[in-house]
Design a protein around this motif. Sequence first.
Motif: not given
Length: 66
Positions: A1-3, A29, A41, A43-45
Amino acid sequence: MQNVTLKVDGMSCAHCVNSVEGAVKQLGAKATVDLAGHAVTVRYDEAKTTLAAIKEAIEDQGYDVR
């Protein structure tokens, strides 16, 4: 996961929050909007969506992503 935190201009109310969060949610997301800080902000894959797609979805709602 990315932020990632994006600077977004043009948001000023609860409708703006709902528009941005809804657009990002459609991509799989999660967005958290900071109206005072003019920021979102996310958060996503990376396997499900891209940062470019997220930015485009927010811009499609009428906001400027910096």
